[in-house]
Design a protein around this motif. Structure first.
Motif, PDB file in Angstrom:
ATOM      1  N   ARG A 271      60.669  27.800 -16.867  1.00 54.43           N
ATOM      2  CA  ARG A 271      60.591  29.087 -16.167  1.00 54.43           C
ATOM      3  C   ARG A 271      61.982  29.563 -15.751  1.00 54.43           C
ATOM      4  O   ARG A 271      62.258  30.769 -15.772  1.00 54.43           O
ATOM      5  CB  ARG A 271      59.681  28.973 -14.939  1.00 54.43           C
ATOM      6  CG  ARG A 271      58.207  28.914 -15.268  1.00 54.43           C
ATOM      7  CD  ARG A 271      57.355  29.147 -14.043  1.00 54.43           C
ATOM      8  NE  ARG A 271      55.945  29.046 -14.335  1.00 54.43           N
ATOM      9  CZ  ARG A 271      55.225  30.032 -14.848  1.00 54.43           C
ATOM     10  NH1 ARG A 271      55.804  31.181 -15.110  1.00 54.43           N
ATOM     11  NH2 ARG A 271      53.937  29.859 -15.098  1.00 54.43           N
ATOM     12  N   ARG A 272      62.839  28.648 -15.381  1.00 48.65           N
ATOM     13  CA  ARG A 272      64.195  29.038 -15.003  1.00 48.65           C
ATOM     14  C   ARG A 272      64.952  29.585 -16.211  1.00 48.65           C
ATOM     15  O   ARG A 272      65.682  30.573 -16.112  1.00 48.65           O
ATOM     16  CB  ARG A 272      64.920  27.832 -14.413  1.00 48.65           C
ATOM     17  CG  ARG A 272      66.324  28.144 -13.917  1.00 48.65           C
ATOM     18  CD  ARG A 272      66.963  26.921 -13.293  1.00 48.65           C
ATOM     19  NE  ARG A 272      68.301  27.203 -12.803  1.00 48.65           N
ATOM     20  CZ  ARG A 272      68.582  27.673 -11.609  1.00 48.65           C
ATOM     21  NH1 ARG A 272      67.593  27.903 -10.763  1.00 48.65           N
ATOM     22  NH2 ARG A 272      69.821  27.915 -11.236  1.00 48.65           N
ATOM     23  N   VAL A 273      64.753  28.927 -17.360  1.00 49.22           N
ATOM     24  CA  VAL A 273      65.441  29.381 -18.563  1.00 49.22           C
ATOM     25  C   VAL A 273      64.891  30.732 -19.016  1.00 49.22           C
ATOM     26  O   VAL A 273      65.636  31.605 -19.476  1.00 49.22           O
ATOM     27  CB  VAL A 273      65.290  28.325 -19.679  1.00 49.22           C
ATOM     28  CG1 VAL A 273      65.791  28.869 -21.003  1.00 49.22           C
ATOM     29  CG2 VAL A 273      66.073  27.073 -19.315  1.00 49.22           C
ATOM     30  N   LEU A 274      63.553  30.923 -18.884  1.00 49.06           N
ATOM     31  CA  LEU A 274      62.940  32.170 -19.336  1.00 49.06           C
ATOM     32  C   LEU A 274      63.019  33.281 -18.296  1.00 49.06           C
ATOM     33  O   LEU A 274      62.608  34.407 -18.582  1.00 49.06           O
ATOM     34  CB  LEU A 274      61.472  31.923 -19.690  1.00 49.06           C
ATOM     35  CG  LEU A 274      61.208  30.964 -20.860  1.00 49.06           C
ATOM     36  CD1 LEU A 274      59.714  30.835 -21.096  1.00 49.06           C
ATOM     37  CD2 LEU A 274      61.909  31.438 -22.114  1.00 49.06           C
ATOM     38  N   GLY A 275      63.532  32.980 -17.099  1.00 54.31           N
ATOM     39  CA  GLY A 275      63.632  34.001 -16.057  1.00 54.31           C
ATOM     40  C   GLY A 275      64.392  35.246 -16.487  1.00 54.31           C
ATOM     41  O   GLY A 275      63.905  36.375 -16.300  1.00 54.31           O
ATOM     42  N   PRO A 276      65.604  35.104 -17.078  1.00 54.28           N
ATOM     43  CA  PRO A 276      66.322  36.310 -17.525  1.00 54.28           C
ATOM     44  C   PRO A 276      65.547  37.119 -18.553  1.00 54.28           C
ATOM     45  O   PRO A 276      65.608  38.352 -18.561  1.00 54.28           O
ATOM     46  CB  PRO A 276      67.615  35.736 -18.122  1.00 54.28           C
ATOM     47  CG  PRO A 276      67.796  34.421 -17.448  1.00 54.28           C
ATOM     48  CD  PRO A 276      66.417  33.893 -17.222  1.00 54.28           C
ATOM     49  N   LEU A 277      64.794  36.445 -19.429  1.00 55.40           N
ATOM     50  CA  LEU A 277      64.005  37.164 -20.427  1.00 55.40           C
ATOM     51  C   LEU A 277      62.870  37.934 -19.775  1.00 55.40           C
ATOM     52  O   LEU A 277      62.564  39.068 -20.163  1.00 55.40           O
ATOM     53  CB  LEU A 277      63.462  36.162 -21.446  1.00 55.40           C
ATOM     54  CG  LEU A 277      62.841  36.748 -22.728  1.00 55.40           C
ATOM     55  CD1 LEU A 277      63.867  37.564 -23.482  1.00 55.40           C
ATOM     56  CD2 LEU A 277      62.290  35.642 -23.599  1.00 55.40           C
ATOM     57  N   GLN A 278      62.248  37.349 -18.755  1.00 61.65           N
ATOM     58  CA  GLN A 278      61.178  38.048 -18.046  1.00 61.65           C
ATOM     59  C   GLN A 278      61.726  39.244 -17.267  1.00 61.65           C
ATOM     60  O   GLN A 278      61.083  40.294 -17.195  1.00 61.65           O
ATOM     61  CB  GLN A 278      60.453  37.074 -17.117  1.00 61.65           C
ATOM     62  CG  GLN A 278      59.683  35.985 -17.851  1.00 61.65           C
ATOM     63  CD  GLN A 278      59.111  34.929 -16.919  1.00 61.65           C
ATOM     64  OE1 GLN A 278      59.589  34.759 -15.799  1.00 61.65           O
ATOM     65  NE2 GLN A 278      58.097  34.200 -17.370  1.00 61.65           N
TER      66      GLN A 278
END
Length: 446
Positions: free
Chosen positions: A182-189
């Motif tokens: 989730r931390r890695v995908l945070g910028p994408l979200q």
């Protein structure tokens, strides 16, 4: 539909987070199966260790039993000629054992012996157990063949060395998965949320560029470059439309003057009607281009009644030529924040629409106020319920064969109203006819 005209998102597949979590779970399961295979292979290749662990497990059963008769134990599955009984040390330290099997060295101690016999093997051994608070010595012996008697040992090893360590490891892996992914995908979200929030009225908006991860950074920069190119393309199209409409005005005016010199007749009337239709279309194209490029200064105060009187005076000759009565009324405070020229176009397009769609000699009522709003009401047939969702769509016409318009007027009014932070509404007025109302930002004055 959202403001930009995009349909609601309909995901075509699982999320990236779900895909990563599924793959991690599959990897964990594969690791567990591999670990089980290693345990089975290791113990299968060490029959002495299996025999020792098997007798220890059976002794633990006797130790946990409340009965003092261990010979009642059933023994491991697949065991033949199972024997289990307590023994006592003889005088001098010797140990009397069944079948005259003596302990190594004649000393009472835990031991295990595995012997090959015809058709299989024989396992013998002694274990020290605690029963009823006393130490006892348990002798066990059985015969067997194959790996079946060792199934409890292998199962116990799998539980002790695979399942128990793997459960907390899997939980930790799941927590790491939730936190790290989730931390890695945070910028994408965040980028996805910013894309959904893009406002077509503000072409200068761009996505926030995250420094990491690099893949998201590259994707966001690519999207921003695409938005810039799209903005440039739209600017070129708007400029072309405005320039073309502006350039066509002069030759159309010359055509109208030239047509007035022709002898009266049906041909001249038809040409004049076509020329007027073209002139109206060109004017709407120019209005549309200017509306799309309009930037309203939020602190400019205008008087809606003053603009209404001006447009009614300018359009009165056209209304009288159509044998229509054009009425104007101002109610209360009519000050608002807005763009005077844009509000002038709003009045003009609404009045043109009423002149075009309200038949006969019915009047058209134009009202400014009360408050920051204007309205135009006709006494025509009104608007069918099924047409209400479409009348503000650009280029929409209910019957193209009967209409000489392009379907742009009401779309221009809606765009100009939105540029002011306002809105346009329409309803069928009591007594017949359509009532269009446009609201603006209030003046802020008491």
């Amino acid at each position: 539909m959202d403001k930009a005209g995009n349909s609601k998102r309909d995901p075509a597949g699982p999320t990236l987070f779900r895909q990563i979590a599924t793959r991690l779970a599959a990897f964990t399961l594969l690791f567990a199966l591999l670990d089980v295979g290693i345990v089975v292979f290791t113990y299968s290749s060490q029959p002495e260790s299996l025999a020792q662990e098997l007798l220890t497990l059976e002794a633990n059963k006797a130790e946990r039993s409340t009965a003092l008769a261990p010979d009642l134990l059933a023994g491991p599955p697949g065991a033949e000629h199972w024997t289990a009984r307590n023994i006592e040390p003889a005088a001098g330290g010797s140990v009397p054992l069944p079948s005259r099997v003596e302990a190594p060295g004649g000393i009472l101690m835990d031991w295990t012996r595995r012997e090959r016999i015809p058709g299989g093997y024989r396992i013998s051994g002694v274990r020290s157990v605690q029963q009823g608070g006393q130490q006892r010595w348990l002798f066990m012996q059985f015969e067997g063949d194959g790996i079946r008697p060792y199934v409890p040992v292998i199962a116990n090893e799998i539980i002790q060395h695979v399942a128990l360590p793997l459960i907390p490891l899997s939980l930790l892996l799941l927590l790491f998965n939730v936190f790290a992914v989730r931390r890695v995908l945070g910028p994408l979200q965040r980028a996805e949320a910013e894309v959904d929030a893009l406002d077509p009225d503000n072409v200068l908006l761009r996505l926030s560029v995250a420094p990491e991860p690099r893949e998201v950074n590259t994707l966001v920069r690519a999207v921003n470059r695409a938005l810039t190119r799209l903005d440039q393309t739209m600017a070129i199209l708007r400029g072309f439309t405005a320039n073309a409409a502006h350039e066509l005005r002069t030759p159309l005016s010359i055509m109208q003057l030239s047509l007035d010199k022709l002898p009266p007749g049906p041909l001249r009337d038809d040409l004049q009607a076509d020329t007027q239709h073209m002139a109206r279309l060109v004017g709407q194209m120019l209005d549309l281009a200017q509306a799309d490029a309009l930037a309203v200064e939020p602190k400019v105060l205008v008087d809606l009644a003053e603009i209404g009187r001006e447009i009614v005076g300018a359009m009165a000759p056209k209304a009288f030529a159509a044998q229509r009565d054009l009425r104007f009324e101002a109610i209360g405070d009519t000050r608002a924040l807005g763009h005077a020229e844009a509000i002038y176009r709003i009045y003009r397009n609404l009045i043109d629409n009423a002149l075009a769609h309200a038949p006969g000699d019915t009047p058209i009522e134009v009202t400014a106020g009360p408050g920051p709003q204007v309205s135009v009401r006709d006494y025509g047939p009104g608007i069918a319920e099924e047409d209400l969702p479409h009348i503000f769509e650009r280029f929409w016409r209910k019957d193209r064969r009967k209409s000489d318009g392009a379907g742009l007027g009401l779309g221009i009014v809606q765009r100009l109203a939105e540029a002011h932070g306002g809105a346009i509404t329409v309803c069928n007025a009591p007594g017949g006819g359509a009532l269009f109302r446009v609201t603006f930002a209030p003046s802020g004055l008491g």
